[in-house]
Design a protein around this motif. Structure first.
Motif, PDB file in Angstrom:
ATOM      1  N   THR A 109     110.530 117.912 -34.054  1.00 41.74           N
ATOM      2  CA  THR A 109     109.971 116.603 -33.715  1.00 41.74           C
ATOM      3  C   THR A 109     111.143 115.678 -33.419  1.00 41.74           C
ATOM      4  O   THR A 109     112.092 115.598 -34.191  1.00 41.74           O
ATOM      5  N   GLY A 143     106.188 118.819 -37.742  1.00 42.86           N
ATOM      6  CA  GLY A 143     105.376 119.102 -36.566  1.00 42.86           C
ATOM      7  C   GLY A 143     105.214 120.603 -36.456  1.00 42.86           C
ATOM      8  O   GLY A 143     105.141 121.296 -37.469  1.00 42.86           O
ATOM      9  N   TYR A 201     106.338 115.395 -30.222  1.00 37.54           N
ATOM     10  CA  TYR A 201     106.037 116.347 -31.290  1.00 37.54           C
ATOM     11  C   TYR A 201     104.940 117.305 -30.843  1.00 37.54           C
ATOM     12  O   TYR A 201     104.335 117.126 -29.791  1.00 37.54           O
TER      13      TYR A 201
END
Length: 198
Positions: free
Chosen positions: A78, A73, A49
């Motif tokens: 992510t 993220g 991430y």
């Protein structure tokens, strides 16, 4: 005279090299890449991430709007990866990579999406925001999670805890919010499978 010219040439060469090196120097990323992994039972769980900072802003409700699906993220999507089959949100998921999306809620439970397409988050963008219907259509599983409010987490973080070495607790923490969900690594089922193979 020759030595003066050589000296100027050497200085010019050093300066040119220094400027070239400086031009290639990159500044630190605002949302640096991060990763976390943990082996639970027979399964390695990994999360990749980007980690944005709060920087004095109100994140949930302003930067990340309530009711609007978010990539959980920054920068790219992510990604969570399971090395073996697992169960999440009451559904069995095959080994592989999944994109994590979240839909924050002002009150009540958030929705967590584990999306079967670990493709670019930008493929879901429509008119400057994530096309929630397109995300939902590609969900391997989605489920509700109650947020836990607590102390401030300046930079977005993911954590994986092994719990009893059968079930993992995956937590995303940012600002004053923590969202956790459980990943059953199906140890008992896998052990039964091993026994029946012999």
């Amino acid at each position: 005279m020759k030595s003066t010219k050589s000296l100027f040439l050497a200085i010019a060469l050093i300066m040119a090299t220094s400027f070239a090196a400086f031009a290639q120097l990159q500044t630190p990323a605002a949302s640096p890449a991060a990763s976390v992994s943990q082996v639970v039972g027979f399964t390695k769980i990994s999360i990749d991430y980007s980690s944005p900072a709060v920087k004095g802003r109100k994140i949930f409700g302003e930067i990340e709007k309530y009711g609007v699906t978010w990539r959980a993220g920054a920068n790219a999507q992510t990604i969570i990866e399971f090395s073996t089959q697992v169960s999440v949100g009451g559904k069995t998921l095959r080994a592989g990579k999944y994109s994590i999306f979240m839909t924050p809620a002002e009150s009540g439970e958030w929705t967590v999406h584990l999306n079967s397409k670990a493709a670019s988050v930008f493929s879901y963008m429509k008119e400057g925001k994530i096309d929630e219907a397109a995300v939902a259509a590609d969900d391997a599983v989605s489920f509700k999670v109650a947020p836990v409010m607590g102390g401030n987490t300046e930079r977005l973080q993911y954590h994986i805890s092994a719990e009893n070495n059968k079930v993992a607790k995956v937590t995303m923490a940012w600002e004053k919010v923590a969202i956790s969900f459980m990943v059953d690594t199906m140890v008992d089922q896998k052990m039964e499978g091993f026994k029946s193979a012999f």
